[in-house]
Design an enzyme around this catalytic site. Structure first.
Site, PDB file in Angstrom:
ATOM      1  N   LYS A 113     -66.120 -32.846 -91.757  1.00 38.09           N
ATOM      2  CA  LYS A 113     -64.814 -33.429 -92.525  1.00 38.09           C
ATOM      3  C   LYS A 113     -65.523 -33.972 -94.154  1.00 38.09           C
ATOM      4  O   LYS A 113     -64.863 -33.689 -94.884  1.00 38.09           O
ATOM      5  CB  LYS A 113     -64.393 -34.570 -91.933  1.00 38.09           C
ATOM      6  CG  LYS A 113     -63.319 -34.182 -90.718  1.00 38.09           C
ATOM      7  CD  LYS A 113     -62.249 -35.260 -90.195  1.00 38.09           C
ATOM      8  CE  LYS A 113     -61.429 -34.609 -89.404  1.00 38.09           C
ATOM      9  NZ  LYS A 113     -60.389 -35.175 -88.630  1.00 38.09           N
ATOM     10  N   LYS A 195     -63.033 -24.452 -84.495  1.00 44.77           N
ATOM     11  CA  LYS A 195     -61.617 -24.846 -83.638  1.00 44.77           C
ATOM     12  C   LYS A 195     -60.408 -24.662 -84.193  1.00 44.77           C
ATOM     13  O   LYS A 195     -60.470 -24.774 -85.559  1.00 44.77           O
ATOM     14  CB  LYS A 195     -62.223 -26.179 -82.983  1.00 44.77           C
ATOM     15  CG  LYS A 195     -61.702 -27.274 -83.997  1.00 44.77           C
ATOM     16  CD  LYS A 195     -61.706 -28.660 -83.248  1.00 44.77           C
ATOM     17  CE  LYS A 195     -61.321 -29.609 -84.283  1.00 44.77           C
ATOM     18  NZ  LYS A 195     -60.448 -30.793 -83.778  1.00 44.77           N
ATOM     19  N   LYS A 198     -55.645 -28.970 -86.908  1.00 44.68           N
ATOM     20  CA  LYS A 198     -54.030 -29.397 -87.458  1.00 44.68           C
ATOM     21  C   LYS A 198     -54.071 -29.375 -88.986  1.00 44.68           C
ATOM     22  O   LYS A 198     -53.138 -29.097 -89.591  1.00 44.68           O
ATOM     23  CB  LYS A 198     -53.392 -30.425 -86.871  1.00 44.68           C
ATOM     24  CG  LYS A 198     -53.643 -31.816 -87.112  1.00 44.68           C
ATOM     25  CD  LYS A 198     -52.942 -32.794 -86.525  1.00 44.68           C
ATOM     26  CE  LYS A 198     -53.494 -33.549 -85.043  1.00 44.68           C
ATOM     27  NZ  LYS A 198     -54.688 -34.267 -85.041  1.00 44.68           N
TER      28      LYS A 198
END
Ligand code: AQP
Length: 331
Positions: A113, A195, A198
């Protein structure tokens, strides 16, 4: 006999995905009959990335409607917003004081992130795993059903619980991880080595639970595969096709062996259409329930209120025990 406790949650950081459903929510639905379950919408976690306040509030309601539409029964479970229970933040602070910088630096989600949000590598993003440990440990949780990406965070939660207990006695329950045999890591349709997420910027990469049938069909049609044009499962060599096989096996409730046997001679185009149609049918009842529930805001609020009251009471017991063990004055 007292049942064991489950805690888990999803961040309302966007629209929930097929990955969230197959890796987490679907298992919650199965487990709700055998455990005492607390399911949070972890809004405090979600602000480690900037959110638009108006959209964020709406996403929180979307998430609870999706929890219910997924089959979580309001009478069996306690569903609440993390920000409604102050003990999460309180215990997180304490656990921060027992977590080493080196441990947090090793977390792959933080590394990933901080790559993706370089202009906002905030302290919350770094200490996210201690808040997650607090979420779990507050409720004497025995089992945490999560997807594979959360395994490292859960291991840290266990380490922290053991470390704290080693100093202060038997305060925390040591949680176990629950991972589904299939679907613990549903991959991106565009970059099948990553992966499905969202908060993706490429909308073709993710199936959202609220996607319309034609969007689902179009996304599967564009799914990245390989040039071999033979259908079999090999997650390393053929991540795209293996991901489609996994999704297909899960939504049709069939075994991988049976599917591979049946579709070995199929062309990729035909197989993709079949997977798309199966996902559309699989999501249809969920979407119908969601559309109905999403408009019932008073009902959703009543569930959140019940959940928050229950979780607050339960969390205070653990927090008081922790405060006392540390030498804080507790009345
Ligand atoms: N692709 C996935 N496959 C299987 N399980 C998944 N989960 C998430 N993505 C997949 C599981 O869903 C639960 C909730 O995840 P989260 O919302 O807390 O955050 P996340 O893991 O970071 O999920 P996202 O969708 O990728 O969110 P963003 O984009 O906001 O970071 C967890 O149990 C997770 O394992």
């Amino acid at each position: 006999m007292k049942r064991q406790i489950i805690f888990s949650g999803v961040q309302p950081s966007g629209r929930l995905t097929l990955g969230n459903y197959l890796g987490a929510l679907r298992n919650w639905k199965e487990l709700q009959y055998s455990y005492d379950c607390l399911f949070a919408i972890v809004d405090l976690h979600a602000i480690t990335v900037r959110q638009n306040p108006k959209l964020f509030r709406s996403q929180c309601y979307d998430s609870i409607a999706l929890y219910l539409a997924s089959g979580l029964e309001s009478k069996l479970n306690h569903i609440f917003l993390q920000s409604h229970v102050p003990a999460h933040g309180q215990l997180a602070w304490i656990l921060n004081c027992y977590t080493y910088i080196g441990e947090l630096s090793r977390m792959t989600q933080f590394k990933d992130k901080s790559q993706r949000h370089q202009a906002n590598i905030n302290a919350g993003l770094f200490t996210y795993p201690t808040l997650m440990a607090a979420d779990i440990l507050l409720y004497k949780t025995n089992l945490v059903p999560v997807g594979a990406d959360q395994k490292q965070h859960l291991e840290l939660a266990r380490d922290l619980a053991m470390r704290f207990n080693g100093i202060y006695g038997d305060i925390f329950t040591i949680p176990e991880i629950y991972q589904p045999p299939l679907g613990a890591r549903i991959m991106s349709l565009q970059e099948p080595n990553k992966k499905m997420s969202k908060s993706t910027t490429d909308l073709n990469a993710t199936i959202f639970l609220s996607d319309a049938p034609d969007e689902i069909v179009a996304k599967f049609k564009r799914a990245v595969t390989d040039s071999e044009n033979e259908i079999y499962f090999d997650a390393n060599k053929k991540p795209g096709i293996s991901n489609l096989l996994t999704i297909f096996a899960m939504v049709t409730n069939r075994s991988m062996e049976e599917i591979v046997e049946e579709f070995r001679g199929y062309g990729y185009g035909k197989f993709k259409s079949l997977v798309a149609d199966s996902v559309v049918e699989y999501l249809r009842p969920l979407q119908g329930k969601y559309n109905k529930l999403r408009g019932e805001q008073l009902y959703l609020d009543s569930i959140l209120l019940e959940g928050a009251n229950y979780a607050t009471k339960l969390s205070q017991i653990t927090l008081a025990k922790v405060y006392d063990s540390l030498g804080f004055i507790v009345y």
